[in-house]
Motif scaffolding. Sequence first.
Motif, PDB file in Angstrom:
ATOM      1  N   GLY A   1     -59.473 -97.917 -22.722  1.00 54.91           N
ATOM      2  CA  GLY A   1     -59.532 -98.180 -21.286  1.00 54.91           C
ATOM      3  C   GLY A   1     -60.395 -97.172 -20.553  1.00 54.91           C
ATOM      4  N   LEU A   2     -60.283 -95.903 -20.909  1.00 53.03           N
ATOM      5  CA  LEU A   2     -61.095 -94.863 -20.271  1.00 53.03           C
ATOM      6  C   LEU A   2     -62.576 -95.058 -20.577  1.00 53.03           C
ATOM      7  N   ASP A   3     -62.885 -95.420 -21.816  1.00 56.93           N
ATOM      8  CA  ASP A   3     -64.284 -95.687 -22.178  1.00 56.93           C
ATOM      9  C   ASP A   3     -64.833 -96.859 -21.364  1.00 56.93           C
ATOM     10  N   ALA A   4     -63.988 -97.868 -21.151  1.00 54.05           N
ATOM     11  CA  ALA A   4     -64.425 -99.028 -20.371  1.00 54.05           C
ATOM     12  C   ALA A   4     -64.681 -98.634 -18.915  1.00 54.05           C
ATOM     13  N   LEU A   5     -63.833 -97.767 -18.361  1.00 50.68           N
ATOM     14  CA  LEU A   5     -63.999 -97.355 -16.965  1.00 50.68           C
ATOM     15  C   LEU A   5     -65.327 -96.648 -16.731  1.00 50.68           C
ATOM     16  N   ARG A   6     -65.829 -95.994 -17.755  1.00 52.58           N
ATOM     17  CA  ARG A   6     -67.103 -95.269 -17.600  1.00 52.58           C
ATOM     18  C   ARG A   6     -68.281 -96.215 -17.406  1.00 52.58           C
ATOM     19  N   LYS A   7     -68.043 -97.511 -17.592  1.00 52.28           N
ATOM     20  CA  LYS A   7     -69.097 -98.504 -17.381  1.00 52.28           C
ATOM     21  C   LYS A   7     -69.027 -99.112 -15.975  1.00 52.28           C
ATOM     22  N   CYS A   8     -68.083 -98.633 -15.170  1.00 53.73           N
ATOM     23  CA  CYS A   8     -67.910 -99.177 -13.819  1.00 53.73           C
ATOM     24  C   CYS A   8     -69.076 -98.795 -12.911  1.00 53.73           C
ATOM     25  N   SER A   9     -69.550 -99.746 -12.145  1.00 52.09           N
ATOM     26  CA  SER A   9     -70.559 -99.447 -11.127  1.00 52.09           C
ATOM     27  C   SER A   9     -69.915 -99.164  -9.781  1.00 52.09           C
ATOM     28  N   LEU A  10     -68.602 -99.377  -9.696  1.00 56.57           N
ATOM     29  CA  LEU A  10     -67.829 -99.128  -8.482  1.00 56.57           C
ATOM     30  C   LEU A  10     -68.310 -99.967  -7.296  1.00 56.57           C
ATOM     31  N   ALA A  11     -68.392-101.278  -7.506  1.00 53.08           N
ATOM     32  CA  ALA A  11     -68.612-102.196  -6.390  1.00 53.08           C
ATOM     33  C   ALA A  11     -67.387-102.137  -5.476  1.00 53.08           C
ATOM     34  N   GLU A  12     -67.533-102.626  -4.230  1.00 50.70           N
ATOM     35  CA  GLU A  12     -66.462-102.477  -3.245  1.00 50.70           C
ATOM     36  C   GLU A  12     -65.124-103.028  -3.727  1.00 50.70           C
TER      37      GLU A  12
ATOM     38  N   PHE B   1     -61.423 -85.860 -14.130  1.00 51.45           N
ATOM     39  CA  PHE B   1     -62.411 -85.270 -13.227  1.00 51.45           C
ATOM     40  C   PHE B   1     -63.739 -86.024 -13.247  1.00 51.45           C
ATOM     41  N   ASP B   2     -64.286 -86.287 -14.426  1.00 50.13           N
ATOM     42  CA  ASP B   2     -65.584 -86.958 -14.500  1.00 50.13           C
ATOM     43  C   ASP B   2     -65.533 -88.353 -13.898  1.00 50.13           C
ATOM     44  N   LEU B   3     -64.427 -89.061 -14.105  1.00 50.49           N
ATOM     45  CA  LEU B   3     -64.279 -90.389 -13.520  1.00 50.49           C
ATOM     46  C   LEU B   3     -64.155 -90.301 -12.006  1.00 50.49           C
ATOM     47  N   GLN B   4     -63.485 -89.271 -11.508  1.00 52.24           N
ATOM     48  CA  GLN B   4     -63.411 -89.075 -10.061  1.00 52.24           C
ATOM     49  C   GLN B   4     -64.789 -88.769  -9.479  1.00 52.24           C
ATOM     50  N   ALA B   5     -65.560 -87.973 -10.194  1.00 50.20           N
ATOM     51  CA  ALA B   5     -66.878 -87.581  -9.690  1.00 50.20           C
ATOM     52  C   ALA B   5     -67.776 -88.785  -9.460  1.00 50.20           C
ATOM     53  N   ARG B   6     -67.505 -89.882 -10.151  1.00 51.11           N
ATOM     54  CA  ARG B   6     -68.301 -91.093  -9.934  1.00 51.11           C
ATOM     55  C   ARG B   6     -68.152 -91.610  -8.504  1.00 51.11           C
TER      56      ARG B   6
ATOM     57  N   CYS C   1     -64.645-102.876 -16.245  1.00 49.28           N
ATOM     58  CA  CYS C   1     -64.012-102.081 -15.203  1.00 49.28           C
ATOM     59  C   CYS C   1     -62.582-102.546 -14.920  1.00 49.28           C
ATOM     60  N   ASP C   2     -62.426-103.781 -14.471  1.00 45.29           N
ATOM     61  CA  ASP C   2     -61.082-104.264 -14.150  1.00 45.29           C
ATOM     62  C   ASP C   2     -60.250-104.451 -15.417  1.00 45.29           C
ATOM     63  N   GLY C   3     -60.904-104.916 -16.499  1.00 40.32           N
ATOM     64  CA  GLY C   3     -60.196-105.061 -17.768  1.00 40.32           C
ATOM     65  C   GLY C   3     -59.722-103.723 -18.301  1.00 40.32           C
ATOM     66  N   GLY C   4     -60.535-102.691 -18.136  1.00 42.16           N
ATOM     67  CA  GLY C   4     -60.127-101.352 -18.552  1.00 42.16           C
ATOM     68  C   GLY C   4     -58.932-100.865 -17.756  1.00 42.16           C
ATOM     69  N   MET C   5     -58.944-101.134 -16.449  1.00 43.15           N
ATOM     70  CA  MET C   5     -57.815-100.744 -15.613  1.00 43.15           C
ATOM     71  C   MET C   5     -56.557-101.518 -15.995  1.00 43.15           C
ATOM     72  N   LEU C   6     -56.728-102.790 -16.353  1.00 43.83           N
ATOM     73  CA  LEU C   6     -55.604-103.602 -16.799  1.00 43.83           C
ATOM     74  C   LEU C   6     -54.968-103.013 -18.056  1.00 43.83           C
TER      75      LEU C   6
ATOM     76  N   GLN D   1     -63.842-102.890  -6.439  1.00 45.57           N
ATOM     77  CA  GLN D   1     -63.224-102.013  -7.434  1.00 45.57           C
ATOM     78  C   GLN D   1     -62.691-100.711  -6.835  1.00 45.57           C
ATOM     79  N   HIS D   2     -63.033-100.386  -5.596  1.00 40.18           N
ATOM     80  CA  HIS D   2     -62.702 -99.078  -5.043  1.00 40.18           C
ATOM     81  C   HIS D   2     -61.212 -98.776  -5.061  1.00 40.18           C
ATOM     82  N   THR D   3     -60.414 -99.661  -4.489  1.00 47.19           N
ATOM     83  CA  THR D   3     -58.974 -99.392  -4.381  1.00 47.19           C
ATOM     84  C   THR D   3     -58.277 -99.368  -5.739  1.00 47.19           C
ATOM     85  N   PRO D   4     -58.449-100.387  -6.602  1.00 50.67           N
ATOM     86  CA  PRO D   4     -57.773-100.304  -7.913  1.00 50.67           C
ATOM     87  C   PRO D   4     -58.265 -99.138  -8.763  1.00 50.67           C
ATOM     88  N   TYR D   5     -59.541 -98.793  -8.650  1.00 47.42           N
ATOM     89  CA  TYR D   5     -60.072 -97.646  -9.409  1.00 47.42           C
ATOM     90  C   TYR D   5     -59.372 -96.362  -8.961  1.00 47.42           C
TER      91      TYR D   5
END
Length: 310
Positions: A113-124, A145-150, A94-99, A126-130
């Motif tokens: 990076g986008l493929d890595a983001l799809r593995k994010c569980s969106l813990a707190e 869109f799909d990443l936002q829907a998460r 998650c954070d590495g993908g954003m990096l 990660q909210h702001t950097p995501y």
Amino acid sequence: MFRNWMAKPQAHLLVALAAAAWAGLAFAQEALDPRADIRATYDFEPSTMTFEEQARRAPELSKLWGRYDGSREAYHRALQAELRAEGRRELLYCDGGMLLLAKSVDPEDQQLGLDALRKCSLAEIQHTPYFYTLHRLATRGVETFDLQARMLTRPKYTVFIVQHALTLGQDYAFLYPLLVQQEASYVPRLMALLVEVTDATAQQSIIRALWYAATREAEAAVRAAATDNRLAAPARADARRYLQSLATLRGWKEDNATLQRVRDAIGASPSITEEELRSRRRARMRSVSDEALHDLEAFTVLLYRSRKAA
């Protein structure tokens, strides 16, 4: 002569000390394996920690980004390898993908990076950097869109915009990246998503996004939501409030004082077109701030007045 004789040992000593310091620094840099450093930095599980515990670990993530900048080539290769590897910590992906998305515009890196983001569980943590990552990608024209829907799977999704003392809930965090995109690209997907989701908070966020889209199709979807018993009561109530606001603003006469204040707020003339309003609104929402959100309201009011009811 005596003074010159004394200066030479001092000069040699300074050179020797400098050489030793540089040698030590070079050794330390060589000794630090970037892949091991990346794995060690992300070796914790945010979902098992309190927000305060997560916040205490956050500076270590920022320091890694700094080390990446300091040894860009080595860390770039290491990060690519770690993101491609299986079985790493979810936070690394998650954070590495954003990096990687932040530091490289190479198409292959962007996809990795986008493929890595799809593995994010969106813990707190990660909210702001995501949120910032998706907003930045959307301004570049990347499909998000799909990443936002998460975000809609997290009713308490929260983003902190520190420089503006602004907090965004799930609704505006989900909405914001949409506002820099063409409405035709996401309104049909919002309508389909509203049929699928069952969580009341998520339904409210989608209805808000439809309201701000301010297209004929989006307005019709809000009208339908107001009486759709498949939706949660809070979502239906939100839709009814939007329709009440719509009736009010469309009822203003041209000399209405509130309407004049709305136009003045964004420097819009009475003859501004719908196309101009949409273009200016997309440009304005590239900025994340409370001022931009105030302007969003004005643009949206004028968009609804620029055309007849759905």
